[in-house]
Enzyme design. Structure first.
Site, PDB file in Angstrom:
ATOM      1  N   LYS A 160       0.828  -1.208   0.000  1.00  0.00           N
ATOM      2  CA  LYS A 160       0.000   0.000   0.000  1.00  0.00           C
ATOM      3  C   LYS A 160       0.866   1.264   0.000  1.00  0.00           C
ATOM      4  CE  LYS A 160      -3.606  -2.515  -0.258  1.00  0.00           C
ATOM      5  NZ  LYS A 160      -4.313  -3.266   0.760  1.00  0.00           N
TER       6      LYS A 160
HETATM    7  C1  LIG Z   1      -5.341  -4.355   1.130  1.00  0.00           C
HETATM    8  C2  LIG Z   1      -6.816  -4.211   1.194  1.00  0.00           C
HETATM    9  C3  LIG Z   1      -7.568  -4.585   2.317  1.00  0.00           C
HETATM   10  C4  LIG Z   1      -6.967  -5.309   3.474  1.00  0.00           C
HETATM   11  O1  LIG Z   1      -5.892  -4.654   4.053  1.00  0.00           O
HETATM   12  P1  LIG Z   1      -4.969  -5.436   5.083  1.00  0.00           P
HETATM   13  O2  LIG Z   1      -4.239  -4.344   5.798  1.00  0.00           O
HETATM   14  O3  LIG Z   1      -4.069  -6.329   4.282  1.00  0.00           O
HETATM   15  O4  LIG Z   1      -5.861  -6.199   5.991  1.00  0.00           O
HETATM   16  C5  LIG Z   1      -8.921  -4.317   2.319  1.00  0.00           C
HETATM   17  N1  LIG Z   1      -9.527  -3.741   1.271  1.00  0.00           N
HETATM   18  C6  LIG Z   1      -8.858  -3.391   0.173  1.00  0.00           C
HETATM   19  C7  LIG Z   1      -9.585  -2.722  -0.951  1.00  0.00           C
HETATM   20  C8  LIG Z   1      -7.480  -3.630   0.089  1.00  0.00           C
HETATM   21  O5  LIG Z   1      -6.803  -3.324  -1.020  1.00  0.00           O
END
Ligand SMILES: *Cc1c(COP(=O)(O)O)cnc(C)c1O
Length: 382
Positions: free
Chosen positions: A184
């Protein structure tokens, strides 16, 4: 051809972040503590929000935020079909029935028109996703939520630092959930954060994320400042470590710079492929916004190659790519439990068959990106 594999995403970790993690390790306090508190304070300031609650993932954030809505059996939660499966899983885990509203083919975000058509007398909440870091058109969505008394939990996993009409995501509305997974826009290794303007929800999440322990409940019945606490619900173990927050403190300082770099790279891709018939490129909406450019996602024109063949060809050339997303409602559990099938959301399903995420991260060099662009052009024209 590159000698080493170029991934589609890679975190950028500075020396001061590494030093902070080491200092944390040497300090004697490595679990939730002062660094997590400092990181939460900085996130609240960045998002101009009264509450920022860190957890060990965005999934945990979605789970606890949705649980605090106290959904009853049969209660419906409207969400987008173009998302990671965690968005749907946490709706189910919180006791809700997921209802899908198809996306806008230009922004790839949930369509307000489709949301409107999906509202029933069982609808309780909407979970939009700011896909790839492009903010959803929030004004009409919040207007709809107000009319029908719905809570909006924004899955903002892609969107920390994005702006909607000159306001940073998190600074208005109900509740936002950010992800700090390594792919991210900023990372804590794993981690997430819920930002909310709802005092009651903030309290419930703080209880649910740590075993159901409520110090506030104890303080109401006894003298404060003791080692005792009350357990008010069987909660979870979802807390963030200070080791993680140590990284986050330094990532957040660089977030605006990360977004500037991602934007410059995204603009180079847009320019390089603007006349290429084998890609359909992301389009900008007509409302003011700052895109966080978490992902750069062209659609492959299948008259040339299928998306999967294209991804394999790139991999053979030592270049990584990502798939965000095959629509999760077509996974067996969702088809079998909720009766979703091909045709439930035709726009998102078609896009899920053709979408691909190209390499995009702050430390991607211009030379590397030029190599990616040339390689892609040669794959389609050879
Ligand atoms: C990455 C992601 C999540 C989950 O995030 P984590 O921190 O890995 O639990 C949820 N929704 C979307 C759209 C994502 O891209």
């Amino acid at each position: 051809m590159l000698d080493t594999f170029l991934p589609f995403a890679k975190p950028s970790i500075s020396e001061d972040a590494i030093d902070e993690v080491v200092a944390c390790l040497r300090s004697g306090w490595i679990t939730t503590g002062p660094r997590t508190a400092q990181f939460e304070q900085q996130l609240a300031e960045y998002c101009q929000a009264p509450h920022a609650l860190c957890l060990n993932s965005a999934t945990a954030g979605l789970h606890t935020a949705l649980l605090s809505l106290e959904l009853q059996p049969g209660d419906e939660v409207i969400t987008t079909p173009l998302t990671f499966v965690a968005t749907l899983n946490t709706i189910v885990q919180a006791g809700g029935t997921p209802v899908l509203a198809d996306i806008d083919p230009n922004t790839l975000n949930i369509s307000v028109e489709h949301v409107k058509k999906s509202i029933t007398n069982r609808t309780r909440a909407i979970v939009p996703v700011h896909f790839a870091g492009l903010p959803v058109d929030l004004d009409p969505l919040y207007e709809l939520a107000k009319t029908h008394q719905l809570h909006i939990v924004e899955d903002a996993a892609h969107a920390i630092g994005a702006h909607y009409k000159n306001k940073v995501i998190g600074s208005f509305g109900h509740t936002q959930v950010f992800s700090f997974h390594p792919n991210k826009n900023m990372t804590t290794g794993e981690g997430g954060c819920v930002v909310t303007r709802d005092d009651d929800m903030a309290h419930q999440i703080s209880v649910l994320r740590f075993h159901g322990i409520s110090r506030a409940a104890f303080d109401r019945f006894s003298k404060s400042g003791t080692q005792h606490y009350e357990v008010v619900t069987p909660g979870f173990k979802y807390n963030m470590l200070d080791i993680q927050a140590a990284l986050g403190i330094h990532q957040l300082k660089r977030l605006d710079d990360f977004i500037a770099k991602r934007t410059a790279l995204a603009n180079r891709y847009l320019d390089a492929f603007k006349d290429k018939p084998y890609f359909q490129l992301p389009k900008a909406p007509n409302y003011a916004h700052r895109h966080a450019w978490h992902l750069f996602t062209p659609l492959v024109n299948t008259d040339y190659l299928t998306r999967d063949t294209f991804m394999s060809a790139l991999k053979e050339k030592n270049i990584g790519s990502g798939l965000h997303y095959i629509t999760p409602h077509l996974y067996p559990y969702y088809q079998q439990t909720f009766g979703f099938q091909r045709g439930t959301c035709p726009i998102a399903e078609d896009i899920g068959d053709r979408i691909v995420s190209l390499p995009l991260f702050p430390d991607l060099t211009i030379a590397q990106q030029d190599h990616v662009i040339e390689t892609i052009n040669s794959i389609f024209t050879s």
